[in-house]
Design an enzyme around this catalytic site. Structure first.
Site, PDB file in Angstrom:
ATOM      1  N   ARG A  39       0.803  -1.221   0.000  1.00  0.00           N
ATOM      2  CA  ARG A  39       0.000   0.000   0.000  1.00  0.00           C
ATOM      3  C   ARG A  39       0.835   1.271   0.000  1.00  0.00           C
ATOM      4  O   ARG A  39       0.602   2.180  -0.795  1.00  0.00           O
ATOM      5  CB  ARG A  39      -0.928   0.047   1.226  1.00  0.00           C
ATOM      6  CG  ARG A  39      -2.187  -0.753   1.087  1.00  0.00           C
ATOM      7  CD  ARG A  39      -2.590  -1.331   2.432  1.00  0.00           C
ATOM      8  NE  ARG A  39      -1.633  -2.335   2.786  1.00  0.00           N
ATOM      9  CZ  ARG A  39      -1.750  -3.622   2.444  1.00  0.00           C
ATOM     10  NH1 ARG A  39      -2.808  -4.026   1.841  1.00  0.00           N
ATOM     11  NH2 ARG A  39      -0.802  -4.504   2.741  1.00  0.00           N
ATOM     12  N   THR A  40       1.784   1.332   0.924  1.00  0.00           N
ATOM     13  CA  THR A  40       2.522   2.596   1.067  1.00  0.00           C
ATOM     14  C   THR A  40       3.296   2.882  -0.216  1.00  0.00           C
ATOM     15  O   THR A  40       3.232   3.983  -0.770  1.00  0.00           O
ATOM     16  CB  THR A  40       3.474   2.522   2.281  1.00  0.00           C
ATOM     17  OG1 THR A  40       2.710   2.130   3.414  1.00  0.00           O
ATOM     18  CG2 THR A  40       4.115   3.863   2.551  1.00  0.00           C
ATOM     19  N   LYS A  88      27.359  -5.108  -2.917  1.00  0.00           N
ATOM     20  CA  LYS A  88      28.774  -4.737  -3.085  1.00  0.00           C
ATOM     21  C   LYS A  88      29.298  -3.995  -1.860  1.00  0.00           C
ATOM     22  O   LYS A  88      30.286  -3.256  -1.936  1.00  0.00           O
ATOM     23  CB  LYS A  88      28.952  -3.883  -4.344  1.00  0.00           C
ATOM     24  CG  LYS A  88      28.590  -4.627  -5.611  1.00  0.00           C
ATOM     25  CD  LYS A  88      28.833  -3.776  -6.842  1.00  0.00           C
ATOM     26  CE  LYS A  88      28.299  -4.478  -8.082  1.00  0.00           C
ATOM     27  NZ  LYS A  88      28.252  -3.562  -9.223  1.00  0.00           N
ATOM     28  N   HIS A 110       5.520   6.049  11.393  1.00  0.00           N
ATOM     29  CA  HIS A 110       4.947   5.889  10.055  1.00  0.00           C
ATOM     30  C   HIS A 110       4.001   7.074   9.844  1.00  0.00           C
ATOM     31  O   HIS A 110       2.781   6.925   9.809  1.00  0.00           O
ATOM     32  CB  HIS A 110       4.199   4.554  10.012  1.00  0.00           C
ATOM     33  CG  HIS A 110       3.863   4.059   8.643  1.00  0.00           C
ATOM     34  ND1 HIS A 110       3.985   4.835   7.499  1.00  0.00           N
ATOM     35  CD2 HIS A 110       3.401   2.849   8.226  1.00  0.00           C
ATOM     36  CE1 HIS A 110       3.604   4.119   6.457  1.00  0.00           C
ATOM     37  NE2 HIS A 110       3.255   2.919   6.877  1.00  0.00           N
ATOM     38  N   ARG A 146      11.377   3.858   3.049  1.00  0.00           N
ATOM     39  CA  ARG A 146      11.032   2.926   4.128  1.00  0.00           C
ATOM     40  C   ARG A 146      12.276   2.108   4.433  1.00  0.00           C
ATOM     41  O   ARG A 146      12.959   1.643   3.515  1.00  0.00           O
ATOM     42  CB  ARG A 146       9.888   2.006   3.710  1.00  0.00           C
ATOM     43  CG  ARG A 146       9.722   0.834   4.678  1.00  0.00           C
ATOM     44  CD  ARG A 146       8.475   0.042   4.434  1.00  0.00           C
ATOM     45  NE  ARG A 146       7.291   0.809   4.781  1.00  0.00           N
ATOM     46  CZ  ARG A 146       6.063   0.291   4.826  1.00  0.00           C
ATOM     47  NH1 ARG A 146       5.872  -0.979   4.529  1.00  0.00           N
ATOM     48  NH2 ARG A 146       5.028   1.039   5.149  1.00  0.00           N
TER      49      ARG A 146
HETATM   50  C1  NCD Z   1       2.026  -1.071   8.096  1.00  0.00           C
HETATM   51  C2  NCD Z   1       3.513  -0.899   8.138  1.00  0.00           C
HETATM   52  O1  NCD Z   1       4.233  -1.295   7.235  1.00  0.00           O
HETATM   53  O2  NCD Z   1       3.942  -0.328   9.127  1.00  0.00           O
HETATM   54  N1  NCD Z   1       1.443  -1.234   6.859  1.00  0.00           N
HETATM   55  C3  NCD Z   1       1.259  -0.167   6.059  1.00  0.00           C
HETATM   56  O3  NCD Z   1       2.116   0.666   5.881  1.00  0.00           O
HETATM   57  N2  NCD Z   1       0.047  -0.047   5.506  1.00  0.00           N
HETATM   58  C4  NCD Z   1       1.573  -2.056   9.076  1.00  0.00           C
HETATM   59  C5  NCD Z   1       2.088  -3.439   8.983  1.00  0.00           C
HETATM   60  O4  NCD Z   1       2.975  -3.773   8.222  1.00  0.00           O
HETATM   61  O5  NCD Z   1       1.574  -4.238   9.754  1.00  0.00           O
END
Ligand code: NCD
Length: 312
Positions: free
Chosen positions: A60-61, A90, A139, A111
């Site tokens: 999703r993100t 590397k 997040h 991320r």
């Molecule tokens: C979350 C995350 O990655 O922190 N998911 C997300 O971004 N929608 C929650 C999760 O992974 O459980």
């Protein structure tokens, strides 16, 4: 519009945490997201290249960010697998990797499995950095879409009765949401098994902000009081001493009897056993719309951070 301009100045260097934004600024961001949900699609990222750096799994993100960038007329660079970068294969340092990527783009969405990785990137680079999740820490863009969804379903953020259920210990979405829930004086109900309770540090944080909270082991204890039931999966990838066989709490249809009509069930997704599919057909299920709102919240944020705005 004046407030939006001020926010643009404030977020010019990106977004690592929501700490530092006040209620009015958050509301301006949410109102801007609503414009995108209503169909506003300026080409404000035209000519801009954004690096989408996901060193940890994401559906999703990542895809909502990449869709948002392209809908705003920008372009995306990145890698499909972190293992295919020189960082992984590397032995290149993280710092060198970031410096190089920053030379090829106008902003970074990142991320990373380590707490503080986005902050480090932000300190190192002169282009905007947006935190798309750093370890078990924060997040912030998930919180933006969560707030947008709570506002959309409840008509307010002020004083909402918010139940958090599942992994309250390792979940960065919960941690980020709590940071802002205190600004809006939400009443917090924590529902978890003993090993996944909110940390002492988080409880102290709630105490410092004079937030009323209580801890429970079953949702039935609070179902008639809550407006939002926010579930999370067990963050097994972050477990230290917990068996990977451990199961999460889950909700069942009978447990929802007596719920308030306005109750909505949210989940950052992906879900595991905590929401069985039959819940999807109840009027309370709102997690898929919540995920869709991620696109609008991220379009708003990208437009604010990176957009060119000749119409304002
Ligand atoms: C979350 C995350 O990655 O922190 N998911 C997300 O971004 N929608 C929650 C999760 O992974 O459980």
């Amino acid at each position: 519009m004046k407030q939006l301009q001020k926010l643009k100045k404030k977020l010019r260097s990106g977004l690592i945490t929501l700490e530092g934004l006040d209620k009015d600024e958050l509301m301006v961001l949410l109102q801007h997201a609503q414009r995108f949900k209503d169909g506003y699609t300026p080409q404000s990222l035209e000519g801009k290249i954004v690096a989408s750096l996901f060193f940890e799994a994401s559906t999703r993100t990542r895809l909502s960010f990449e869709s948002a960038i392209q809908r705003l007329g920008g372009r995306v660079i990145g890698f499909s697998e972190p293992g295919s970068t020189s960082l992984a294969s590397k032995n290149e340092s993280f710092v060198d990797t970031l410096k190089i990527i920053a030379a090829y783009c106008d902003a970074i969405v990142m991320r990373h499995p380590n707490d503080g990785a986005s902050k480090l990137a932000d300190e190192l680079l002169s282009i905007p950095v947006i935190n798309a999740g750093d370890g078990a820490n924060l997040h912030p863009t998930q919180t933006l879409l969560d707030l947008f969804t709570i506002y959309e379903t409840q008509g307010t953020l002020e004083g909402v009765n918010l139940a958090l259920m599942g992994d309250l210990k390792y979940s960065r979405t919960i941690r980020s949401l709590l940071e802002i829930a205190v600004l809006f004086n939400m009443r917090i109900f924590c529902i978890s098994s003993p090993e996944f309770q909110l940390s002492q540090q988080r409880r102290e944080f709630l105490d410092e902000h004079h937030i009323t909270y209580s801890c429970h082991e079953s949702v039935t204890e609070v179902i008639d009081q809550i407006d939002i039931l926010y579930l999370t999966r067990l963050q097994k990838e972050r477990f230290e001493n917990v068996s990977r066989e451990t199961r999460n709490l889950s909700i069942t249809i009978p447990q929802l009897f007596g719920a308030k009509e306005n109750l909505r069930i949210l989940h950052p997704l992906p879900r595991n056993e905590e929401i069985p599919p039959e819940i999807d057909n109840t009027p309370y299920a709102y997690y898929f719309e919540q995920a869709r709102n991620g696109l609008f919240a991220r379009m708003a944020l990208l437009d604010i951070v990176l957009g060119s705005h000749d119409e304002e």
